[in-house]
Design a protein around this motif. Structure first.
Motif, PDB file in Angstrom:
ATOM      1  N   MET A   1      -0.910 -24.439   4.909  1.00  0.00           N
ATOM      2  CA  MET A   1      -1.992 -23.456   4.793  1.00  0.00           C
ATOM      3  C   MET A   1      -1.438 -22.162   4.204  1.00  0.00           C
ATOM      4  SD  MET A   1      -4.645 -22.088   7.710  1.00  0.00           S
ATOM      5  CE  MET A   1      -5.313 -23.740   7.953  1.00  0.00           C
ATOM      6  N   SER A   2      -2.202 -21.559   3.328  1.00  0.00           N
ATOM      7  CA  SER A   2      -1.715 -20.391   2.593  1.00  0.00           C
ATOM      8  C   SER A   2      -1.630 -19.150   3.478  1.00  0.00           C
ATOM      9  CB  SER A   2      -2.643 -20.098   1.412  1.00  0.00           C
ATOM     10  OG  SER A   2      -3.958 -19.902   1.870  1.00  0.00           O
ATOM     11  N   ARG A   3      -0.806 -18.231   3.020  1.00  0.00           N
ATOM     12  CA  ARG A   3      -0.732 -16.912   3.636  1.00  0.00           C
ATOM     13  C   ARG A   3      -1.653 -15.994   2.849  1.00  0.00           C
ATOM     14  NH1 ARG A   3       3.227 -14.468   6.813  1.00  0.00           N
ATOM     15  NH2 ARG A   3       2.400 -12.506   7.623  1.00  0.00           N
ATOM     16  N   ILE A   4      -2.633 -15.378   3.522  1.00  0.00           N
ATOM     17  CA  ILE A   4      -3.606 -14.534   2.834  1.00  0.00           C
ATOM     18  C   ILE A   4      -3.249 -13.071   3.046  1.00  0.00           C
ATOM     19  CG2 ILE A   4      -6.039 -13.978   2.558  1.00  0.00           C
ATOM     20  CD1 ILE A   4      -6.792 -16.677   3.534  1.00  0.00           C
ATOM     21  N   ILE A   5      -3.038 -12.362   1.938  1.00  0.00           N
ATOM     22  CA  ILE A   5      -2.589 -10.976   1.970  1.00  0.00           C
ATOM     23  C   ILE A   5      -3.590 -10.097   1.225  1.00  0.00           C
ATOM     24  CG2 ILE A   5      -0.759  -9.364   1.303  1.00  0.00           C
ATOM     25  CD1 ILE A   5       1.194 -11.718   1.351  1.00  0.00           C
ATOM     26  N   ALA A   6      -4.046  -9.039   1.860  1.00  0.00           N
ATOM     27  CA  ALA A   6      -4.871  -8.026   1.198  1.00  0.00           C
ATOM     28  C   ALA A   6      -3.963  -6.878   0.772  1.00  0.00           C
ATOM     29  CB  ALA A   6      -5.953  -7.515   2.141  1.00  0.00           C
ATOM     30  N   VAL A   7      -4.031  -6.512  -0.490  1.00  0.00           N
ATOM     31  CA  VAL A   7      -3.271  -5.357  -0.998  1.00  0.00           C
ATOM     32  C   VAL A   7      -4.218  -4.164  -0.941  1.00  0.00           C
ATOM     33  CG1 VAL A   7      -1.991  -4.392  -2.932  1.00  0.00           C
ATOM     34  CG2 VAL A   7      -1.902  -6.861  -2.487  1.00  0.00           C
ATOM     35  N   ALA A   8      -3.935  -3.227  -0.038  1.00  0.00           N
ATOM     36  CA  ALA A   8      -4.927  -2.187   0.243  1.00  0.00           C
ATOM     37  C   ALA A   8      -4.292  -0.837   0.495  1.00  0.00           C
ATOM     38  CB  ALA A   8      -5.772  -2.585   1.461  1.00  0.00           C
ATOM     39  N   ASN A   9      -5.036   0.187   0.116  1.00  0.00           N
ATOM     40  CA  ASN A   9      -4.762   1.570   0.467  1.00  0.00           C
ATOM     41  C   ASN A   9      -6.018   2.347   0.104  1.00  0.00           C
ATOM     42  OD1 ASN A   9      -3.881   4.279   0.689  1.00  0.00           O
ATOM     43  ND2 ASN A   9      -1.766   3.680   0.250  1.00  0.00           N
ATOM     44  N   GLN A  10      -6.515   3.173   1.009  1.00  0.00           N
ATOM     45  CA  GLN A  10      -7.750   3.901   0.719  1.00  0.00           C
ATOM     46  C   GLN A  10      -7.574   4.966  -0.362  1.00  0.00           C
ATOM     47  OE1 GLN A  10      -8.589   3.552   5.297  1.00  0.00           O
ATOM     48  NE2 GLN A  10      -9.991   5.056   4.448  1.00  0.00           N
ATOM     49  N   LYS A  11      -6.325   5.329  -0.639  1.00  0.00           N
ATOM     50  CA  LYS A  11      -6.060   6.253  -1.735  1.00  0.00           C
ATOM     51  C   LYS A  11      -6.076   5.490  -3.058  1.00  0.00           C
ATOM     52  CE  LYS A  11      -2.804   9.277  -1.577  1.00  0.00           C
ATOM     53  NZ  LYS A  11      -3.618  10.438  -1.996  1.00  0.00           N
ATOM     54  N   GLY A  12      -6.639   6.115  -4.091  1.00  0.00           N
ATOM     55  CA  GLY A  12      -6.609   5.521  -5.419  1.00  0.00           C
ATOM     56  C   GLY A  12      -5.317   5.863  -6.145  1.00  0.00           C
ATOM     57  N   GLY A  13      -4.991   5.087  -7.144  1.00  0.00           N
ATOM     58  CA  GLY A  13      -3.853   5.383  -7.998  1.00  0.00           C
ATOM     59  C   GLY A  13      -2.493   5.208  -7.364  1.00  0.00           C
ATOM     60  N   VAL A  14      -2.400   4.333  -6.360  1.00  0.00           N
ATOM     61  CA  VAL A  14      -1.116   4.151  -5.673  1.00  0.00           C
ATOM     62  C   VAL A  14      -0.397   2.881  -6.118  1.00  0.00           C
ATOM     63  CG1 VAL A  14      -1.862   5.446  -3.652  1.00  0.00           C
ATOM     64  CG2 VAL A  14      -2.179   2.956  -3.709  1.00  0.00           C
ATOM     65  N   GLY A  15      -1.022   2.099  -6.993  1.00  0.00           N
ATOM     66  CA  GLY A  15      -0.362   0.892  -7.495  1.00  0.00           C
ATOM     67  C   GLY A  15      -0.850  -0.396  -6.867  1.00  0.00           C
ATOM     68  N   LYS A  16      -2.062  -0.398  -6.311  1.00  0.00           N
ATOM     69  CA  LYS A  16      -2.586  -1.632  -5.693  1.00  0.00           C
ATOM     70  C   LYS A  16      -2.745  -2.747  -6.727  1.00  0.00           C
ATOM     71  CE  LYS A  16      -6.298   0.210  -3.964  1.00  0.00           C
ATOM     72  NZ  LYS A  16      -5.994   1.630  -4.260  1.00  0.00           N
ATOM     73  N   THR A  17      -3.427  -2.426  -7.826  1.00  0.00           N
ATOM     74  CA  THR A  17      -3.682  -3.451  -8.843  1.00  0.00           C
ATOM     75  C   THR A  17      -2.388  -3.880  -9.516  1.00  0.00           C
ATOM     76  OG1 THR A  17      -5.932  -2.647  -9.229  1.00  0.00           O
ATOM     77  CG2 THR A  17      -4.901  -3.926 -10.992  1.00  0.00           C
ATOM     78  N   THR A  18      -1.543  -2.935  -9.846  1.00  0.00           N
ATOM     79  CA  THR A  18      -0.244  -3.260 -10.444  1.00  0.00           C
ATOM     80  C   THR A  18       0.553  -4.179  -9.538  1.00  0.00           C
ATOM     81  OG1 THR A  18      -0.172  -1.159 -11.646  1.00  0.00           O
ATOM     82  CG2 THR A  18       1.930  -2.276 -11.289  1.00  0.00           C
ATOM     83  N   THR A  19       0.523  -3.885  -8.245  1.00  0.00           N
ATOM     84  CA  THR A  19       1.253  -4.711  -7.285  1.00  0.00           C
ATOM     85  C   THR A  19       0.613  -6.083  -7.143  1.00  0.00           C
ATOM     86  OG1 THR A  19       2.110  -2.805  -6.072  1.00  0.00           O
ATOM     87  CG2 THR A  19       1.962  -4.885  -4.862  1.00  0.00           C
ATOM     88  N   THR A  20      -0.714  -6.150  -7.087  1.00  0.00           N
ATOM     89  CA  THR A  20      -1.392  -7.446  -6.969  1.00  0.00           C
ATOM     90  C   THR A  20      -1.030  -8.351  -8.139  1.00  0.00           C
ATOM     91  OG1 THR A  20      -3.262  -6.443  -5.795  1.00  0.00           O
ATOM     92  CG2 THR A  20      -3.624  -8.597  -6.809  1.00  0.00           C
ATOM     93  N   ILE A  21      -1.144  -7.824  -9.350  1.00  0.00           N
ATOM     94  CA  ILE A  21      -0.877  -8.628 -10.546  1.00  0.00           C
ATOM     95  C   ILE A  21       0.580  -9.083 -10.599  1.00  0.00           C
ATOM     96  CG2 ILE A  21      -0.727  -8.557 -13.070  1.00  0.00           C
ATOM     97  CD1 ILE A  21      -3.077  -6.529 -12.971  1.00  0.00           C
ATOM     98  N   ASN A  22       1.475  -8.131 -10.467  1.00  0.00           N
ATOM     99  CA  ASN A  22       2.881  -8.446 -10.711  1.00  0.00           C
ATOM    100  C   ASN A  22       3.553  -9.151  -9.547  1.00  0.00           C
ATOM    101  OD1 ASN A  22       3.104  -7.264 -13.403  1.00  0.00           O
ATOM    102  ND2 ASN A  22       2.674  -5.336 -12.362  1.00  0.00           N
ATOM    103  N   LEU A  23       3.141  -8.848  -8.331  1.00  0.00           N
ATOM    104  CA  LEU A  23       3.680  -9.584  -7.190  1.00  0.00           C
ATOM    105  C   LEU A  23       3.200 -11.034  -7.234  1.00  0.00           C
ATOM    106  CD1 LEU A  23       5.163  -9.765  -4.483  1.00  0.00           C
ATOM    107  CD2 LEU A  23       3.082  -8.918  -3.382  1.00  0.00           C
TER     108      LEU A  23
END
Length: 257
Positions: A1-23
Motif C-alpha cells: 500500500m502506498s505512502r500518501i504525502i501532502a506537500v503543504a504550507n499555508q504560506k505561498g512561494g515556499v517551494g511546494k510545487t517545486t518540491t512536489t514535482i522534483n521530489l
C-alpha cells in the motif's frame, strides 16, 4: 500500500510545487511508482510535468464532483514511473460546489484514492497555499504532511500556523495524520539570513527535519517552463542532486514505517 504525502504550507512561494514535482521525479528515479495529485487550482504542478492544462477533459475537479472515474483522470507515464492527476482553473470553483454536496466533503479525495493505493509506492499531493476544502481533502487523504520552508524571516511563523491546521484536521478528520518532515528550500549559503533561519527552526521545532537542504537555483526555476523536473532538465545541477538526496531520505523514512 502506498505512502500518501501532502506537500503543504499555508504560506505561498515556499517551494511546494517545486518540491512536489522534483521530489516525485527523484523518487521515481529510485525505482518507485509515484502518483502525483495536483490539488492547486493554479495547476502549476500539472504544467511542470509538461501537461497542457487548457486541453484537459478530466481533472481533479471532475474527479471530486464524481463526473469521471479516477482511471479516467490519471494521465499515465508523464515520466517513467510517474502518473499525474492534473488540475486547472476549474478547480477554483470546487470549494463552493463541494460544500453543497449531500455527502461529507472533506473525505472525498481519500475515498477516491483508496481505489488506486495498491498501484503506487507513493502518492504525493501538491496543496494550495491556503486552508480550504482542497487542502482539507488532501490532508484527510494523507498519512503525512511534508512541509517546505523557505529560508526567510517569517518561516517559523508560517510553520506554527500550519501545525495548528494539521492538528485541527487530525482531531476532526484524520487521527493518523502526522508531519512527514520539514525541508528547507531556496537556501542561499552566502547570506546570514538563510543560516539563521535554519538554526532558528531547528531550535524551536520537535518535528523531523530533513538533512537535505534545497539550494536557491536558477536551473530549478527554469525547469517548469520546459515542462520538465530538474532530474531530467539538468540532472547534474545542484538542485537535481539535492532532490535526489531528499528522495533517498524520504524513501528511507517510508521503509522505517
Amino acid at each position: 500500500m502506498s505512502r500518501i504525502i501532502a506537500v503543504a504550507n499555508q504560506k505561498g512561494g515556499v517551494g511546494k510545487t517545486t518540491t512536489t514535482i522534483n521530489l516525485s521525479a527523484a523518487i521515481a528515479e529510485q525505482g518507485k511508482r509515484v502518483l502525483v495529485v495536483d490539488t492547486d487550482p493554479q495547476g502549476n504542478t500539472t504544467t511542470g510535468f509538461g501537461i497542457d492544462k487548457i486541453r484537459l477533459v478530466n481533472t481533479v475537479y471532475e474527479l471530486l464532483l464524481d463526473e469521471c472515474s479516477i482511471q479516467d483522470a490519471i494521465i499515465r507515464n508523464v515520466r517513467e514511473r510517474v502518473d499525474v492527476i492534473p488540475a486547472n482553473v476549474n478547480l477554483a470553483g470546487a470549494e463552493v460546489e463541494l460544500i453543497n454536496l449531500d455527502r461529507p466533503s472533506g473525505v472525498i479525495l481519500k475515498n477516491i484514492l483508496d481505489y488506486v493505493r495498491d498501484e503506487y509506492d507513493f502518492i504525493i499531493m501538491d496543496c494550495p497555499p491556503s486552508l480550504n476544502i482542497l487542502t482539507v481533502n488532501a490532508m484527510t487523504a494523507a498519512k503525512t504532511v511534508l512541509v517546505p520552508i523557505q529560508c526567510e524571516y517569517y518561516a517559523l511563523e508560517g510553520l506554527s500556523q500550519l501545525i495548528t491546521t494539521i492538528n485541527h484536521v487530525k482531531k476532526r478528520l484524520n487521527p493518523s495524520l502526522d508531519i512527514e518532515g520539514i525541508v528547507f528550500t531556496m537556501y542561499d549559503g552566502r547570506t546570514n539570513l538563510s543560516m539563521q533561519v535554519v538554526e532558528n527552526v531547528r531550535d524551536h521545532v520537535s518535528q523531523h527535519i530533513y538533512q537535505t537542504i534545497i539550494p536557491r537555483s536558477v536551473r530549478l526555476a527554469e525547469a517548469p517552463s520546459y515542462g520538465e523536473p530538474i532530474t531530467t532538465y539538468d540532472p547534474k545541477s545542484p538542485g537535481a542532486l539535492a532532490y535526489m538526496a531528499l528522495a533517498k531520505e524520504v524513501i528511507e523514512r517510508k521503509d522505517l514505517n
